[in-house]
Write a protein that holds these residues in place. Sequence first.
Motif, PDB file in Angstrom:
ATOM      1  N   SER A 114      11.302   3.325  -5.416  1.00 36.52           N
ATOM      2  CA  SER A 114      10.260   3.403  -4.391  1.00 36.52           C
ATOM      3  C   SER A 114       9.468   4.692  -4.562  1.00 36.52           C
ATOM      4  CB  SER A 114      10.847   3.315  -2.974  1.00 36.52           C
ATOM      5  OG  SER A 114      11.533   4.495  -2.652  1.00 36.52           O
ATOM      6  N   GLU A 115       8.239   4.632  -4.070  1.00 37.27           N
ATOM      7  CA  GLU A 115       7.386   5.831  -4.113  1.00 37.27           C
ATOM      8  C   GLU A 115       6.364   5.782  -2.995  1.00 37.27           C
ATOM      9  OE1 GLU A 115       4.148   6.215  -7.173  1.00 37.27           O
ATOM     10  OE2 GLU A 115       5.130   4.453  -8.013  1.00 37.27           O
ATOM     11  N   ASP A 116       5.975   6.961  -2.555  1.00 39.41           N
ATOM     12  CA  ASP A 116       4.823   7.096  -1.678  1.00 39.41           C
ATOM     13  C   ASP A 116       4.097   8.366  -2.099  1.00 39.41           C
ATOM     14  OD1 ASP A 116       5.869   9.367  -0.295  1.00 39.41           O
ATOM     15  OD2 ASP A 116       6.849   8.107   1.186  1.00 39.41           O
ATOM     16  N   LYS A 117       3.156   8.836  -1.311  1.00 37.57           N
ATOM     17  CA  LYS A 117       2.331   9.956  -1.781  1.00 37.57           C
ATOM     18  C   LYS A 117       3.077  11.278  -1.878  1.00 37.57           C
ATOM     19  CE  LYS A 117       0.254  11.428   2.532  1.00 37.57           C
ATOM     20  NZ  LYS A 117      -0.950  11.968   3.096  1.00 37.57           N
ATOM     21  N   ASN A 118       4.249  11.401  -1.230  1.00 37.19           N
ATOM     22  CA  ASN A 118       4.991  12.661  -1.256  1.00 37.19           C
ATOM     23  C   ASN A 118       6.454  12.525  -1.679  1.00 37.19           C
ATOM     24  OD1 ASN A 118       2.851  14.372  -0.300  1.00 37.19           O
ATOM     25  ND2 ASN A 118       3.111  13.391   1.668  1.00 37.19           N
TER      26      ASN A 118
ATOM     27  N   GLN B 117      11.906   7.773  -5.273  1.00 35.77           N
ATOM     28  CA  GLN B 117      13.329   7.449  -5.197  1.00 35.77           C
ATOM     29  C   GLN B 117      13.722   6.765  -6.501  1.00 35.77           C
ATOM     30  OE1 GLN B 117      15.419   7.490  -2.208  1.00 35.77           O
ATOM     31  NE2 GLN B 117      13.880   8.380  -0.889  1.00 35.77           N
TER      32      GLN B 117
ATOM     33  N   TYR C 271      11.238  15.004  -3.046  1.00 42.51           N
ATOM     34  CA  TYR C 271      10.309  15.166  -1.931  1.00 42.51           C
ATOM     35  C   TYR C 271       9.400  16.350  -2.229  1.00 42.51           C
ATOM     36  CZ  TYR C 271      13.931  12.342   0.250  1.00 42.51           C
ATOM     37  OH  TYR C 271      14.842  11.361   0.525  1.00 42.51           O
TER      38      TYR C 271
END
Length: 135
Positions: free
Chosen positions: A81-85, A88, A111
Amino acid sequence: KVCVIFFFVACVGCNQQLHKVVQFPDIPVPRNSVMIKHESCSLDAATFRMGQWVYKGLQTREAILNFYKSEMPKFKWQLVSEDKNALQFEKPLIGKRVSLAEEADEKCAIYIYKVKGETRFTIRLKKIIRAKEEK
């Protein structure tokens, strides 16, 4: 014995510096990053390893994200998983069974955040125990 050590370290946290901080070789770190040792800790035992490493550096958030997305797969980590900050990753622990009915994976999370205008990132490594799949 191992469970007691894990529980104690997890509860006390990294601020006590109970042990030497070791960066594991299969978790790369971008060049010119500086570890903040009083916020970092690691434990490498016979049946598991865990750690939290905090770094500061001159890299941008995007550069850190791109570094980990390209480097972690070289060490058999899979992006889950990934987001802007945050990113995983997971890796199966081959040959390291918890019991006959359980298997384990490692989870590594990165993070990225700002503190007083400087970019920092925290790497957290932990073991995930799951029920063994029936064949």
